[in-house]
Motif scaffolding. Sequence first.
Motif, short mmCIF file in Angstrom:
data_model
loop_
_atom_site.label_atom_id
_atom_site.label_comp_id
_atom_site.label_asym_id
_atom_site.label_seq_id
_atom_site.Cartn_x
_atom_site.Cartn_y
_atom_site.Cartn_z
N GLN A 1 6.02 5.74 -1.78
CA GLN A 1 5.32 4.82 -2.68
C GLN A 1 3.84 5.14 -2.70
O GLN A 1 3.22 5.33 -1.65
CB GLN A 1 5.52 3.37 -2.22
N THR A 2 3.27 5.24 -3.88
CA THR A 2 1.83 5.30 -4.03
C THR A 2 1.34 3.88 -4.34
O THR A 2 2.10 3.04 -4.83
CB THR A 2 1.43 6.27 -5.16
N PRO A 3 0.07 3.58 -4.08
CA PRO A 3 -0.39 2.19 -4.15
C PRO A 3 -0.62 1.70 -5.57
O PRO A 3 -0.92 2.49 -6.47
CB PRO A 3 -1.70 2.21 -3.36
N HIS B 1 0.81 -1.21 0.00
CA HIS B 1 0.00 0.00 0.00
C HIS B 1 0.85 1.27 0.00
O HIS B 1 2.07 1.22 -0.09
CB HIS B 1 -0.93 -0.03 1.23
N THR B 2 0.16 2.41 0.11
CA THR B 2 0.84 3.70 0.21
C THR B 2 1.82 3.69 1.38
O THR B 2 1.52 3.16 2.45
CB THR B 2 -0.20 4.82 0.41
N PRO C 1 -3.65 9.65 -1.99
CA PRO C 1 -2.56 10.63 -2.02
C PRO C 1 -2.59 11.48 -3.28
O PRO C 1 -2.88 10.99 -4.37
CB PRO C 1 -1.31 9.74 -1.97
N ARG D 1 2.12 9.34 -9.84
CA ARG D 1 2.60 8.16 -9.10
C ARG D 1 3.97 8.46 -8.51
O ARG D 1 4.71 9.32 -9.00
CB ARG D 1 2.68 6.93 -10.01
N ILE E 1 -2.94 13.70 1.73
CA ILE E 1 -3.70 12.45 1.68
C ILE E 1 -5.12 12.72 2.12
O ILE E 1 -5.35 13.18 3.25
CB ILE E 1 -3.06 11.36 2.56
N ASN F 1 -4.93 2.18 4.90
CA ASN F 1 -3.69 2.63 5.52
C ASN F 1 -3.95 3.12 6.93
O ASN F 1 -5.08 3.50 7.28
CB ASN F 1 -3.05 3.78 4.72
N LEU G 1 6.96 10.94 0.82
CA LEU G 1 6.07 9.94 0.21
C LEU G 1 6.94 9.06 -0.69
O LEU G 1 7.48 9.51 -1.69
CB LEU G 1 4.97 10.63 -0.60
#
Length: 619
Positions: free
Chosen positions: A280-282, A270-271, A305, A322, A420, A288, A278
């Motif tokens: 990683q985006t999902p 996940h995020t 996000p 992303r 977010i 979360n 930040l």
Amino acid sequence: MPLGSIDSVTDTTIWGRVWGDDVAGPVRLRVEVDGVLWKLARADHVDPDGGPWRFAIHHELAAGSQVSVYALVNDQNVALLAGSPATVPAPKAPVGEFEGVDLLRVTGWARHEDYDGPLTVAVYVDGAPWAQALANGRRPDLDELGIGPHAFAVPHALTPGQQVDVYALGVRSDGSSTGERTLLPGSPRGTPPGYVAPGVHHQITQDPAGPFHVQLVTVYLSAPSTVDTVLARDALPGFETTSSMARRRGAAIAVNGDYWDPDLSGRPVHTYAEDGRLIQTPRTLGRNFALDARETAAFMDFPNPRVTAELRRSGGTVPVQRVNRGAPTGDDVVLFTPEGGAIERPPETGFSVHLRAAAGPAVRDDGWVETVYTVEPPPAAAGGAVPAGTVVVSTPEGGVHVQALAALEPGDEVGLAYAIAWGRRPGGNGPGVLDTLGGNPTLVEGGRVVSGNVDGTAPFFRRNPRTGVGATADGRLLLITVDGRLPGHSVGMTLREFAELFVRLGAVRALNLDGGGSTTMVVHGTITNRLSEGQERQIPNALLVLAGADESARPGFRDLPPEEVEPSQPDLAAMAADPASTAGLAQALRELGEPLPADFHRLADDLERRLRGGDAPAP
């Protein structure tokens, strides 16, 4: 002849009065100490409604001195006042009680019988002065006892096992210091059982009904302790044990975090954000956990996000679709960070802007978390790993944002910011979130079990080792692990039993984290639960509780000596066969009708085959 009396002699003041038919105005006084003239004074205060002339003579006489006062009228009539000689008393010692050390404060009360003002208490830790405070608080129980507003509650940042003494500093009846101190009854005291860090309590419960072995960590969010996240090996992908991540971050508490993504074998599903970055985006919709930057509000929901690049010189804004999730296509703009390592690199083709961090991250007034960067000249060779301290923004050559990005020059400032929003529908700004990691499914919402998430036929819903996080309405965070697959010790909990446990403990919301063989509780670097596989599993990230503030400069994985680093040989086969970890979650989400990427479906199919063939742990 005048008449009069010494009404009292305290440790600081001689009080008295003079009256008589021949007393028409202020009266001169002769004060003797131990039979010798000490000073001349005056009785020169009279009540507005008439009455005797009063006097109050301040002194610093030694205790035991004998005081006699004479009234003088026209230097002829001399009268020894009643009550002479009077003895100067010693200053009275404070009274009070050191009641205890709880998770947040050193508490008790202290007062002086002849002085109504607040006393100062001095807190000593392990024999050394540590803090001072006023005993001026009001409590109903002390009011009922007639003690009055003389309570103290001193916030502390103790470590387990430290010894505390509390002294009340002595005063005279006028509030001036005597230079003495009185040790309050109850001293010394240590930190309470289960105390881990300020506002952090660890409790182990063995329930024979299951049997269930439950470990509960309660974190008071108002305390100076800090909730944090850590990425395994500081990289995507990366595997590392929970205890290793806890040790290198100096965490008081650590539990395992998100599930691992079967695509690329070893990154969170996940995020993920850490310390305002930040990372990683999902790839797929999921839940979360996060706290706001001030750690006053908890979120356990679907994160949405949003990322923007704000071009300071031109005033333009470029949306970023992303973060560390593959090369850009179409009109997409993608952000790459150093954590992407070898698997998430800027494309060799297309257009990329290289940025070096200059300030931040910081939470803006609008709730966005922003880091300010400056543009750097591009490297000689495109497509390499992103260097530490930098990020790269990339878009295809024909993308609609190429013109805005191409106008940037070396030295230009770019503000990269993210926010977010929470819930299935994107929109609105959530408050500043510096750290977040994923889990699944939501167990509790509004103080009630989410039945649609916890009841099913897949092995994931049955009794397994569990890890989860919950939040109460009164500002507590709950971290819970339940051992499982260990007959006679703990059989694990069904997902419903786990959710009901959170509700019994007062959670208004709760989220399930990775479980099964991943379930691990670490307290001050030591694993305190029994691992279902007999050894610690390496996982993609962990949820931590730090004893104090989160330090911005912390040792990374590569900064540690080799003997402190766990070997990076994850047992992917065991995780793929675990009905309470990623494979089991994939099977459960498919049963619940959640949209899943193809590799999650393949993992669920593989788990089903393994369970039928008896190759996996018993669900």
